[in-house]
Design an enzyme around this catalytic site. Structure first.
Site, PDB file in Angstrom:
ATOM      1  N   GLU A 240       9.199  15.785  15.497  1.00  0.00           N
ATOM      2  CA  GLU A 240       9.718  15.475  14.320  1.00  0.00           C
ATOM      3  C   GLU A 240       8.853  16.405  13.293  1.00  0.00           C
ATOM      4  O   GLU A 240       7.642  16.399  13.078  1.00  0.00           O
ATOM      5  CB  GLU A 240       9.635  14.381  13.579  1.00  0.00           C
ATOM      6  CG  GLU A 240       9.811  13.924  12.471  1.00  0.00           C
ATOM      7  CD  GLU A 240       9.558  12.693  11.919  1.00  0.00           C
ATOM      8  OE1 GLU A 240       8.706  12.115  12.051  1.00  0.00           O
ATOM      9  OE2 GLU A 240      10.533  11.924  11.294  1.00  0.00           O
TER      10      GLU A 240
ATOM     11  N   GLU B 196       9.684   1.061  10.835  1.00  0.00           N
ATOM     12  CA  GLU B 196      10.715   1.996  10.467  1.00  0.00           C
ATOM     13  C   GLU B 196       9.994   3.307  10.709  1.00  0.00           C
ATOM     14  O   GLU B 196       9.085   3.679   9.792  1.00  0.00           O
ATOM     15  CB  GLU B 196      11.220   1.985   9.018  1.00  0.00           C
ATOM     16  CG  GLU B 196      11.870   0.772   8.633  1.00  0.00           C
ATOM     17  CD  GLU B 196      13.455   0.766   9.325  1.00  0.00           C
ATOM     18  OE1 GLU B 196      13.889   1.734   9.818  1.00  0.00           O
ATOM     19  OE2 GLU B 196      13.920  -0.212   9.297  1.00  0.00           O
TER      20      GLU B 196
ATOM     21  N   LYS C 162       0.826  -1.302  -0.163  1.00  0.00           N
ATOM     22  CA  LYS C 162      -0.055   0.050   0.058  1.00  0.00           C
ATOM     23  C   LYS C 162       0.763   1.322   0.030  1.00  0.00           C
ATOM     24  O   LYS C 162       1.556   1.629   0.961  1.00  0.00           O
ATOM     25  CB  LYS C 162      -0.941   0.114   1.206  1.00  0.00           C
ATOM     26  CG  LYS C 162      -2.249   1.215   0.927  1.00  0.00           C
ATOM     27  CD  LYS C 162      -2.686   1.524   2.080  1.00  0.00           C
ATOM     28  CE  LYS C 162      -1.891   2.626   2.683  1.00  0.00           C
ATOM     29  NZ  LYS C 162      -1.916   3.875   2.000  1.00  0.00           N
TER      30      LYS C 162
ATOM     31  N   CYS D 200      13.299  10.795   7.139  1.00  0.00           N
ATOM     32  CA  CYS D 200      12.984  10.561   8.535  1.00  0.00           C
ATOM     33  C   CYS D 200      14.432  10.706   9.427  1.00  0.00           C
ATOM     34  O   CYS D 200      14.505  10.975  10.347  1.00  0.00           O
ATOM     35  CB  CYS D 200      12.902   9.024   8.381  1.00  0.00           C
ATOM     36  SG  CYS D 200      14.017   7.860   7.529  1.00  0.00           S
TER      37      CYS D 200
END
Ligand code: NAD
Length: 527
Positions: free
Chosen positions: A425, A294, A190, A328
């Site tokens: 973040e 992750e 996906k 990331c």
């Protein structure tokens, strides 16, 4: 803003050919018939309407993947055969680099030149790297402490659900699917709802592989004769239907249907820490499938007094601006030792001001638009929050132009560790700059985060580099470089940045499970 001169020809070239779900080797409409829009972040305009998959579509894809795993040739054929097919898949990517790069630029606002020269060719290299391992998967023979004969088999884990984010739509598609294909798994992928285009193109190329392979022969053992007899058989040309399925759609519907599916054997996820938690919950509440996560990061870069300031400021700039900060591993917390702090700040700010933001098709531009309006507004609201909290804005902080989702490289200083812009973040071109005195202090502050994805250390002193790299709790440490990711080297998080490595041979083992086979040995007292 950079020039928009070259972009229209690319856009024309990229007529969007694939907009439907890919299930069991066919492009099909969603069961509900629903579609969703994917937009160009350069201007917010609709690029295409894409089939919106949901639970019913995931069920169909899993049924196909289950049949391909339980009864199909993919997990059973020699690894060498899977490798041949994966190599051909890689060749087809190489033949379509420009079109694929155009799709990711249009969908995600990523730099066309970087996609064309690195990221898309890199996906073919992922396939080839893991293809090279496909026929070297084996267990061990064990010396037992009792008269027993034992060995282990490494078997593919089964049907895998891969859930992918939007910041590296192509790379992450292949960091996940390549080792899983090599292991002999079948899968449902996906892609993120913001960036479905390239994933559907890869599905098309997977289907095309068979047309580019000639039939050959393999030799097998004929059990009826009780002799080793050479038999001629057709070998499999292409990726069998059902092995690779792509379901486009949204996270809470299509994504959740994957993580909670009773017939998916494992979920491999890349995305935010918050969604990672949902995936783990859904896996626990359904069939206890293993998950590999992750997740996000807030990675520190430690720059020591002995660093080359030019090199360090260049590296720091790339650390938070590469891919417009939608990375990331973005080096979004900079700790600079007090002796070079002032000079470093001057150089970094000058470099950030010279950084060109503009149309990602323009080869002179360093940084395109953020992926969509939601992300654009989220980043700007963090910047406003930073200002309200009392941080000093050294440069940037504003949108660029009045069309599309462009944001200036933004540098804050005078921050405190408990400010939101230091803890969260942001996933945009925003960095916080802090001063430290000693290595002990730098390490303690670098570790003061819930994340542990990566860190950078800039120094000429080997002892400082070794001490810092062993003391920082993160899955990857870059010394005198940053974002140096390669397929040969495992990558993944510590702490709330997740677990289960992508890349390297570690990733292959994620898609394998160990079976032990034991038989007694009778009348052999000397064993
Ligand atoms: P996200 O978590 O919002 O979405 C990622 C994927 O999960 C998408 O495909 C989305 O549709 C799906 N999803 C959303 N809700 C879901 C649910 N309830 N159940 C199942 N699936 C669901 O992340 P994003 O905004 O696409 O990407 C940005 C995040 O990804 C950042 O936090 C970034 O750090 C992280 N990321 C991590 C890595 C890494 O390797 N560690 C790499 C790239 C991005």
């Amino acid at each position: 803003m950079g020039s928009h001169g070259t972009s229209e020809s690319f856009v024309k070239m990229a007529t969007i050919k694939f907009t439907k779900l890919f299930i069991n080797g066919e492009f099909v409409d969603s069961v509900s018939g629903k579609v969703f829009e994917t937009r160009d972040p350069r201007n917010g305009e609709v690029i295409a309407n894409i089939a919106e998959g949901d639970k019913d579509d995931v069920d169909l894809a899993v049924k196909a993947a289950r049949a391909a795993f339980d009864r199909g040739p993919w997990p059973r054929m020699p690894g060498y055969e899977r490798a041949r097919i994966m190599m051909k898949f890689a060749d087809l990517i190489d033949q379509n680099i420009e079109e694929l790069a155009t799709l990711d630029t249009l969908d995600a606002g990523k730099l066309f030149s970087s996609l064309k020269n690195f990221e898309i060719p890199g996906t073919a290299k992922f396939l080839r790297y893991y293809a090279g391992a496909a026929d070297k998967i084996h267990g061990e023979v064990l010396k037992m402490s009792r008269p027993l004969q034992a060995y282990t088999l490494l078997e593919p884990i089964g049907v895998v659900g891969h859930i992918i984010p939007w910041n590296f739509p192509s790379s992450i598609f292949f960091t996940k699917t390549s080792p899983a294909l090599a292991a002999g798994c079948t899968m449902v992928v996906k892609p993120a709802e913001q960036t479905p285009l390239s994933a559907l193109y890869y599905a098309h190329l997977a289907k095309l592989v068979s047309m580019h392979m000639t039939n050959g022969v393999i030799f097998t053992y004929a059990p009826t004769t009780r002799l080793v007899t050479l038999l001629l058989e057709d070998h499999f040309a292409g990726i069998p239907d059902g092995v690779l399925n792509v379901i486009t759609g949204f996270g809470p519907t299509a994504g959740a249907a994957i993580s909670s599916h009773m017939d998916i054997d494992m979920v491999s996820f890349t995305g935010s820490t918050e969604v990672g938690r949902e995936i783990m919950k859904a896996a626990a509440m359904s069939n206890l499938k293993p998950v590999a996560l992750e997740l996000g990061g807030k990675s520190p870069i430690l720059i020591f007094d002995d660093a080359d300031i030019d090199m360090a400021s260049e590296l720091a700039l790339l650390g938070f601006c590469f891919n417009k900060g939608e990375v990331c591993t973005a080096g979004s917390r900079l700790y600079v030792q007090e002796g070079i702090y002032d000079e470093f700040v001057k150089k970094l700010v000058a470099k950030a001001k010279a950084w060109t933001v503009g149309d990602p098709f323009d080869p002179n531009v360093r940084h395109g638009p953020q992926v969509d309006k939601v992300q654009f507004e989220k980043i700007l609201s963090y910047i406003e929050h930073g200002k309200r909290e009392g941080a000093t804005l050294l440069t940037g902080g504003k949108p660029v132009g009045n069309k599309g989702y462009y944001i200036e490289p933004t540098i804050f200083t005078d921050v405190k560790e408990d400010m939101l812009i230091v803890k969260d973040e942001i996933f945009g071109p925003v960095v916080v700059l802090m001063k430290f005195k000693t290595i002990e202090e730098a390490i303690q502050r670098a570790n003061d985060t819930k994340y542990g994805l990566a860190a950078g250390v800039v120094t000429k002193d080997l002892n400082v580099a070794n001490t810092a790299s062993r003391s920082i709790r993160a899955g990857t440490i870059w010394i005198n470089c940053y974002s140096a990711l390669e397929r040969d080297c495992p990558f993944g998080g510590y702490k709330m940045s997740g677990f289960g490595k992508d890349l390297g041979l570690e990733a292959l083992h994620k898609y394998l499970q160990v079976k032990s086979v034991i038989t007694p040995i009778y009348n052999s007292p000397w064993l």
